[in-house]
Motif scaffolding. Structure first.
Motif, mmCIF file in Angstrom:
data_model
loop_
_atom_site.group_PDB
_atom_site.id
_atom_site.type_symbol
_atom_site.label_atom_id
_atom_site.label_comp_id
_atom_site.label_asym_id
_atom_site.label_seq_id
_atom_site.Cartn_x
_atom_site.Cartn_y
_atom_site.Cartn_z
ATOM 1 N N TYR A 42 31.740 -34.552 24.586
ATOM 2 C CA TYR A 42 30.830 -33.579 23.987
ATOM 3 C C TYR A 42 29.381 -33.910 24.324
ATOM 4 O O TYR A 42 28.588 -33.029 24.635
ATOM 5 N N LEU A 45 28.552 -32.720 27.760
ATOM 6 C CA LEU A 45 28.311 -31.273 27.822
ATOM 7 C C LEU A 45 26.984 -30.889 27.172
ATOM 8 O O LEU A 45 26.264 -30.034 27.676
ATOM 9 N N ALA A 66 34.844 -30.184 25.197
ATOM 10 C CA ALA A 66 34.717 -28.727 25.168
ATOM 11 C C ALA A 66 35.303 -28.150 23.886
ATOM 12 O O ALA A 66 34.864 -27.098 23.423
ATOM 13 N N ALA A 69 32.663 -27.533 21.244
ATOM 14 C CA ALA A 69 31.553 -26.637 21.567
ATOM 15 C C ALA A 69 31.100 -25.892 20.319
ATOM 16 O O ALA A 69 31.894 -25.415 19.532
#
Length: 91
Positions: A42, A45, A66, A69
């Protein structure tokens, strides 16, 4: 040794083995390290920064990350991720 004694000893050893296996499995299952990989993915990202967990290639960690998210991590408001805080991470 009597025949019944060897069966009893084997049963006690099997029971002890089962107890040790169940105790170990409760603490070290096949997924015990995902508590590290999901937040690392995470953070990759959310920040584009791969400092958190550099042990393995990032693909599977990115997949785990993901699923988080939209969790609300804001790197700009987190002191450990601000510009200039690399000395904490050995940079």
């Amino acid at each position: 040794m009597k025949p019944g004694t060897s069966w009893g000893a084997a049963a006690v050893l099997a029971a002890a083995h089962l107890a040790l296996v169940l105790d170990g499995a409760s603490r070290h299952s096949a997924v015990f390290d995902e508590i590290v990989y999901a937040p690392a993915g995470y953070s990759y990202l959310a920040t584009g920064d791969h400092r958190l967990n550099q042990e393995h290639p990032p693909f599977l960690k990115l997949l785990l990350g993901a699923s988080w998210a939209g969790a609300g991590f804001d790197a700009a408001r987190t002191p450990g991720w601000r510009e200039g805080s690399g000395e904490r991470w050995g940079r």
